[in-house]
Design an enzyme around this catalytic site. Structure first.
Site, PDB file in Angstrom:
ATOM      1  NE  ARG A 160      -3.452  -2.623   0.294  1.00 51.58           N
ATOM      2  CZ  ARG A 160      -2.985  -3.760  -0.249  1.00 51.58           C
ATOM      3  NH1 ARG A 160      -1.922  -3.747  -1.043  1.00 51.58           N
ATOM      4  NH2 ARG A 160      -3.617  -4.894  -0.064  1.00 51.58           N
ATOM      5  CB  SER A 209      -8.309  -0.459   4.579  1.00 52.23           C
ATOM      6  OG  SER A 209      -8.769  -1.724   4.176  1.00 52.23           O
ATOM      7  CD  GLU A 280      -4.967   0.591   2.696  1.00 50.16           C
ATOM      8  OE1 GLU A 280      -4.667  -0.271   3.537  1.00 50.16           O
ATOM      9  OE2 GLU A 280      -5.655   0.352   1.689  1.00 50.16           O
TER      10      GLU A 280
HETATM   11  C1  LIG Z   1     -15.427  -0.388  -0.618  1.00 52.57           C
HETATM   12  C2  LIG Z   1     -13.944  -0.208  -0.821  1.00 52.57           C
HETATM   13  C3  LIG Z   1     -13.127  -1.330  -0.881  1.00 52.57           C
HETATM   14  C4  LIG Z   1     -11.744  -1.187  -1.045  1.00 52.57           C
HETATM   15  N1  LIG Z   1     -10.971  -2.301  -1.091  1.00 52.57           N
HETATM   16  C5  LIG Z   1      -9.637  -2.185  -1.286  1.00 52.57           C
HETATM   17  C6  LIG Z   1      -8.795  -3.342  -1.351  1.00 52.57           C
HETATM   18  O1  LIG Z   1      -9.235  -4.475  -1.255  1.00 52.57           O
HETATM   19  N2  LIG Z   1      -7.470  -3.152  -1.544  1.00 52.57           N
HETATM   20  C7  LIG Z   1      -6.921  -1.909  -1.673  1.00 52.57           C
HETATM   21  O2  LIG Z   1      -5.702  -1.820  -1.859  1.00 52.57           O
HETATM   22  N3  LIG Z   1      -7.696  -0.800  -1.610  1.00 52.57           N
HETATM   23  C8  LIG Z   1      -9.025  -0.905  -1.423  1.00 52.57           C
HETATM   24  N4  LIG Z   1      -9.802   0.219  -1.359  1.00 52.57           N
HETATM   25  C9  LIG Z   1      -9.172   1.553  -1.447  1.00 52.57           C
HETATM   26  C10 LIG Z   1      -9.093   2.116  -2.860  1.00 52.57           C
HETATM   27  O3  LIG Z   1     -10.117   1.590  -3.675  1.00 52.57           O
HETATM   28  C11 LIG Z   1      -7.728   1.831  -3.523  1.00 52.57           C
HETATM   29  O4  LIG Z   1      -6.671   2.396  -2.780  1.00 52.57           O
HETATM   30  C12 LIG Z   1      -7.696   2.388  -4.947  1.00 52.57           C
HETATM   31  O5  LIG Z   1      -6.565   1.930  -5.606  1.00 52.57           O
HETATM   32  C13 LIG Z   1      -7.704   3.922  -4.954  1.00 52.57           C
HETATM   33  O6  LIG Z   1      -7.829   4.291  -6.311  1.00 52.57           O
HETATM   34  P1  LIG Z   1      -8.478   5.662  -6.735  1.00 52.57           P
HETATM   35  O7  LIG Z   1      -8.262   5.774  -8.179  1.00 52.57           O
HETATM   36  O8  LIG Z   1      -9.882   5.762  -6.259  1.00 52.57           O
HETATM   37  O9  LIG Z   1      -7.553   6.679  -5.952  1.00 52.57           O
HETATM   38  P2  LIG Z   1      -8.024   7.881  -5.027  1.00 52.57           P
HETATM   39  O10 LIG Z   1      -8.697   7.326  -3.825  1.00 52.57           O
HETATM   40  O11 LIG Z   1      -8.733   8.896  -5.813  1.00 52.57           O
HETATM   41  O12 LIG Z   1      -6.605   8.452  -4.582  1.00 52.57           O
HETATM   42  C14 LIG Z   1      -5.753   7.705  -3.744  1.00 52.57           C
HETATM   43  C15 LIG Z   1      -4.338   8.273  -3.892  1.00 52.57           C
HETATM   44  O13 LIG Z   1      -3.893   8.037  -5.208  1.00 52.57           O
HETATM   45  C16 LIG Z   1      -3.586   9.273  -5.852  1.00 52.57           C
HETATM   46  N5  LIG Z   1      -3.976   9.159  -7.252  1.00 52.57           N
HETATM   47  C17 LIG Z   1      -5.168   8.789  -7.766  1.00 52.57           C
HETATM   48  N6  LIG Z   1      -5.099   8.761  -9.112  1.00 52.57           N
HETATM   49  C18 LIG Z   1      -3.837   9.115  -9.432  1.00 52.57           C
HETATM   50  C19 LIG Z   1      -3.138   9.288 -10.656  1.00 52.57           C
HETATM   51  N7  LIG Z   1      -3.711   9.067 -11.848  1.00 52.57           N
HETATM   52  N8  LIG Z   1      -1.860   9.688 -10.600  1.00 52.57           N
HETATM   53  C20 LIG Z   1      -1.227   9.915  -9.420  1.00 52.57           C
HETATM   54  N9  LIG Z   1      -1.832   9.774  -8.234  1.00 52.57           N
HETATM   55  C21 LIG Z   1      -3.120   9.383  -8.241  1.00 52.57           C
HETATM   56  C22 LIG Z   1      -4.377  10.335  -5.090  1.00 52.57           C
HETATM   57  O14 LIG Z   1      -3.795  11.611  -5.222  1.00 52.57           O
HETATM   58  C23 LIG Z   1      -4.264   9.783  -3.678  1.00 52.57           C
HETATM   59  O15 LIG Z   1      -2.999  10.081  -3.154  1.00 52.57           O
HETATM   60  C24 LIG Z   1     -11.191   0.099  -1.187  1.00 52.57           C
HETATM   61  C25 LIG Z   1     -12.026   1.230  -1.152  1.00 52.57           C
HETATM   62  C26 LIG Z   1     -13.389   1.088  -0.965  1.00 52.57           C
HETATM   63  C27 LIG Z   1     -14.260   2.307  -0.943  1.00 52.57           C
END
Ligand SMILES: Cc1cc2nc3c(=O)[nH]c(=O)nc-3n(C[C@H](O)[C@H](O)[C@H](O)COP(=O)(O)OP(=O)(O)OC[C@H]3O[C@@H](n4cnc5c(N)ncnc54)[C@H](O)[C@@H]3O)c2cc1C
Length: 289
Positions: A160, A209, A280
């Protein structure tokens, strides 16, 4: 590309909290992305990127930055042999769908991770024994310093965690997948989704998480459950009665409510287990735990 000044983070995050962004844009190509970065630099504004906002907690007072959400070509997906090329803003759901249709396996673990390719790289997201580091071949990273393709080692993908800085934008990601019968992929995905639904609050507004799992046998969720936190509420935020490592927006929650719960959970874990839980969820704007 339009630069908006009315966007609010509450609409860009899955938890549904957060104040206004100083500016907001949806670049659709690398050249638009570079133009947006230059626009911000001229005004002394930082760049922050959101994917689906599924691991984000943004300040109620807003975020003093140009917030980007990648769109168009930067959210597109194409399959080329065993390579899947995704824009940084492509959702995991679309990537998985395209991979499955092409008979390519390897992304099944991401079926319950509601994020984007870029967010997956930044977080090295993972589940069920796999993570982004297992499938990423390279990623195109763009910032005010220029752009370049980085290997997984250069991206520093660990549990992570990555070396992607807050001002760097992951514009494209290439995944190496492997042939797998479509039926097997569907079966695996159905099994993992069912496991998720049985243990996590998949139908609530959360940011995934709250804490990383600490070293050792006891996961953060079980630890917080043993601290008696399930159902504990502050304002509109409540520790999920289903899984104690999730905070739900039960209606009208603010990021301050969520943060207060995060602090309370850390305090109890420290007192009862001597554990220093590391969050996280990514904090956006002037926030700290
Ligand atoms: C119901 C639920 C279940 C989940 N289960 C898991 C799981 O099993 N495992 C897990 O690891 N995570 C899980 N997550 C957390 C989340 O989905 C992951 O961390 C996911 O990868 C975040 O992606 P995002 O595009 O939504 O990023 P965001 O939440 O929008 O951003 C997270 C971080 O990434 C950065 N970011 C986003 N896009 C970019 C980009 N294009 N370039 C540079 N930086 C960027 C943001 O600035 C921020 O720092 C879960 C979340 C929810 C709501």
């Amino acid at each position: 590309m339009e630069i908006e000044t009315e966007a609010t983070l509450a609409r860009l995050t899955t938890i549904g909290t957060g104040g206004p962004a100083a500016a907001f844009a949806r670049p659709e190509s690398v050249s638009e992305l570079e133009a947006a970065i230059a626009w911000a630099a001229k005004r002394g504004l930082e760049i922050r990127t959101v994917g689906l906002g599924s691991n984000l907690l943004a300040a109620d007072g807003g975020v003093d930055a140009l917030v980007l959400r990648l769109a168009g070509d930067l959210a597109a997906v194409e399959v080329d042999g065993e390579l899947l090329r995704a824009g940084g803003g492509a959702t995991n759901a679309v990537c998985l769908h395209r991979a499955r249709d092409a008979g390519l396996g390897g992304l099944e673990f991401a079926c319950a991770i509601p994020g984007t390719a870029g967010g997956g790289v930044r977080m090295n997201a993972g589940a069920y024994g796999s993570d982004w580091s297992a499938i990423v071949v390279r990623a195109l990273v763009v910032s005010s310093e220029g752009s370049g393709w980085l290997t997984p080692a250069e991206l520093g993908l660990e549990y992570r965690h990555s070396l992607v800085r807050p001002d760097q934008v992951v514009a494209r990601v290439e995944y190496e997948l492997s042939p797998r019968p479509v039926g097997e992929i569907k079966k695996k995905v159905a099994e993992l989704v069912a496991r998720r639904k049985a243990t996590q609050p998949t139908n609530k507004r959360t940011f995934g998480s709250v804490f990383k799992n600490p070293p050792g046998e006891l996961g953060a969720g079980r630890m917080l459950e043993l601290c008696g936190l399930k159902g504990h509420a502050i304002g509109g935020a409540v520790v999920s009665p289903r899984h104690a490592n999730f905070i739900e927006n039960a209606g009208g929650a603010t990021s301050a409510d969520c943060l207060a719960l995060v602090r309370e959970a850390r305090r109890r874990a420290r007192e009862q287990f001597g554990a220093e839980l590391e969050h996280e969820v990514v904090l956006l704007g002037a926030l700290s735990v």
